[in-house]
Enzyme design. Structure first.
Site, PDB file in Angstrom:
ATOM      1  N   ASP A 188      -7.773 -47.748  12.831  1.00 18.62           N
ATOM      2  CA  ASP A 188      -6.875 -47.755  13.989  1.00 18.62           C
ATOM      3  C   ASP A 188      -7.294 -48.891  14.931  1.00 18.62           C
ATOM      4  O   ASP A 188      -8.479 -49.034  15.251  1.00 18.62           O
ATOM      5  CB  ASP A 188      -6.994 -46.397  14.701  1.00 18.62           C
ATOM      6  CG  ASP A 188      -5.922 -46.176  15.752  1.00 18.62           C
ATOM      7  OD1 ASP A 188      -4.852 -46.803  15.666  1.00 18.62           O
ATOM      8  OD2 ASP A 188      -6.155 -45.349  16.660  1.00 18.62           O
ATOM      9  N   GLY A 205      -3.118 -42.144  25.626  1.00 19.22           N
ATOM     10  CA  GLY A 205      -3.824 -41.250  26.536  1.00 19.22           C
ATOM     11  C   GLY A 205      -2.992 -40.070  27.015  1.00 19.22           C
ATOM     12  O   GLY A 205      -1.846 -39.867  26.591  1.00 19.22           O
TER      13      GLY A 205
HETATM   14  P1  13P Z   1      -2.209 -40.679  21.933  1.00 23.26           P
HETATM   15  O1  13P Z   1      -3.172 -41.086  23.002  1.00 23.26           O
HETATM   16  O2  13P Z   1      -0.836 -40.439  22.505  1.00 23.26           O
HETATM   17  O3  13P Z   1      -2.690 -39.551  21.123  1.00 23.26           O
HETATM   18  O4  13P Z   1      -2.039 -41.945  20.948  1.00 23.26           O
HETATM   19  C1  13P Z   1      -2.996 -42.208  19.947  1.00 23.26           C
HETATM   20  C2  13P Z   1      -2.811 -43.548  19.300  1.00 23.26           C
HETATM   21  O5  13P Z   1      -1.812 -44.234  19.444  1.00 23.26           O
HETATM   22  C3  13P Z   1      -3.918 -44.027  18.445  1.00 23.26           C
HETATM   23  O6  13P Z   1      -3.694 -45.319  17.957  1.00 23.26           O
HETATM   24  O1  G3H Z   2      -5.669 -45.460  20.578  1.00 16.83           O
HETATM   25  C1  G3H Z   2      -6.849 -45.143  20.634  1.00 16.83           C
HETATM   26  C2  G3H Z   2      -7.281 -43.856  20.038  1.00 16.83           C
HETATM   27  O2  G3H Z   2      -6.891 -42.782  20.859  1.00 16.83           O
HETATM   28  C3  G3H Z   2      -8.774 -43.891  19.760  1.00 16.83           C
HETATM   29  O3  G3H Z   2      -9.513 -43.754  20.934  1.00 16.83           O
HETATM   30  O4  G3H Z   2     -11.078 -45.691  20.905  1.00 16.83           O
HETATM   31  O5  G3H Z   2     -11.604 -43.593  22.224  1.00 16.83           O
HETATM   32  O6  G3H Z   2     -11.705 -43.589  19.724  1.00 16.83           O
HETATM   33  P1  G3H Z   2     -11.069 -44.181  20.945  1.00 16.83           P
HETATM   34 ZN    ZN Z   3      -2.677 -46.629  19.269  1.00 18.00          ZN
HETATM   35 NA    NA Z   4      -3.186 -47.638  13.866  1.00 14.87          NA
END
Ligand code: 13P
Ligand code: G3H
Ligand code: ZN
Ligand code: NA
Length: 328
Positions: free
Chosen positions: A82, A198
């Site tokens: 991600d 968030g």
């Molecule tokens: P949320 O903060 O809405 O759960 O989104 C998560 C996200 O887009 C991770 O890449």
């Molecule tokens: O978009 C980000 C995700 O919610 C991951 O969050 O970088 O705190 O693990 P993090």
């Molecule tokens: Zn994201």
């Molecule tokens: Na992603």
């Protein structure tokens, strides 16, 4: 078995469903996500952020993913990076068994500064070329979403860079999306469609029409072979907020993306739906409840078991509502 994002989302497109991509940092989340999927025969996307990789460590995550895949042999699993921020993050993910990476070139490598279009094209193209050599999929991002800094609590209308960016930078331009995909050859494209990361997305209850459905539809029509990804897709459910606050938490009033809106997005071409905040809230509510109801308790498992149960329930609901139950 492990599969790529391309394989999974091609199937989702063919059968008109969306797949939740749940963020994962530890064993408890992995077990809950997989058990929920197995209970309804859904395919799985588990994604790890850079923060998750440094929290759990790459080797731990790799072996844990292998274990989960082995424990649930009937469930197709895509393991996704991600918000990768550079070539190194994406390539080391693939070396550690990820079958898909997001190269988020919408921001500079510091993940704070909106990047130029040419920077985004160049770095995403490089990552896609390398990932495709070894059979991994790539998600790119075009358009700037709200804040990546969770817990910051300043972003309330879905426009984290408000004031610094014009309206057209906040929604992805369909013509530019066509150029971006042609030049980078990404398998999936995250687009800015009105959401932000968030818990603090909207200060008022959304009354429908919070997603830029016309943008989703226009991009989907022009790029039917590119799978659309919706970030910031937590619904920030009121019942989960209530549990957290009932047991000493302090979340102020906030609204997320209603599940019905996500389902509308899926009907217009959204295939991957990123959810992290809701999972965090489901677990944290149970940690707080056990801590308050059983102050004598000090066995972490007594906190983890109900937290996993709450996460399992959340995941199962999303699998069912996004139409991927029964599609494994
Ligand atoms: P949320 O903060 O809405 O759960 O989104 C998560 C996200 O887009 C991770 O890449
Ligand atoms: O978009 C980000 C995700 O919610 C991951 O969050 O970088 O705190 O693990 P993090
Ligand atoms: Zn994201
Ligand atoms: Na992603």
């Amino acid at each position: 078995a492990k599969i790529t994002l391309r394989q999974l989302l091609d199937h989702a497109a063919e059968h008109d469903y969306g797949v939740p991509a749940f963020n994962i940092n530890n064993m408890e989340q992995g077990l809950a996500i997989m058990e929920a999927a197995a209970s309804c025969d859904a395919p799985v996307i588990m994604q790890a952020s850079r923060g998750a990789r440094s929290y759990a460590k790459d080797i731990m995550l790799e072996k844990m993913m292998d274990a989960l895949v082995e424990m649930f042999p009937a469930i197709p699993v895509c393991i996704h990076q991600d918000h990768g921020n550079d070539e190194q993050t994406c390539l080391t993910a693939i070396r550690h068994g990820f079958t898909s990476v997001m190269m988020d070139g919408s921001l500079e490598a510091d993940m704070k500064t909106p990047a130029s279009y040419e920077y985004n094209v160049a770095i995403t193209e490089r990552v896609t070329r390398m990932a495709h050599w070894v059979g991994a999929s790539v998600e790119g991002e075009l358009g700037v979403l709200g804040s990546l800094e969770s817990g910051e609590g300043e972003k309330e209308d879905g426009h984290g860079f408000e004031g610094k960016l014009s309206e057209d930078q906040l929604l992805t331009d369909p013509e530019q999306a066509v150029d971006f995909v042609r030049r980078t050859k990404v398998d999936a494209l995250a687009i800015a469609m009105g959401t932000s990361h968030g818990a603090y997305k909207f200060t008022r209850k959304p009354d429908g029409d919070i997603l830029a459905m016309h943008v989703i539809e226009a991009i989907h029509q022009k790029l039917p072979n590119t799978h659309l990804v919706m970030h910031g897709s937590s619904s920030v459910p009121e019942d989960l907020q209530a549990i957290i606050n009932r047991y000493g938490g302090k979340m102020r009033e906030t609204y997320g993306v209603p599940v019905d809106e996500i389902v509308r997005g899926i009907r217009h071409g959204v295939r991957k739906v990123n959810i992290d905040t809701d999972c965090r809230m489901a677990m944290t509510g149970q940690f707080r409840r056990v801590a308050m109801e059983k102050p004598e308790e000090f066995d972490p498992r007594k906190f983890m078991v109900p937290a996993m149960e709450a996460l399992r329930k959340l995941c199962l609901d999303r699998y069912e509502r996004f139409g991927c139950a029964g599609k494994a």
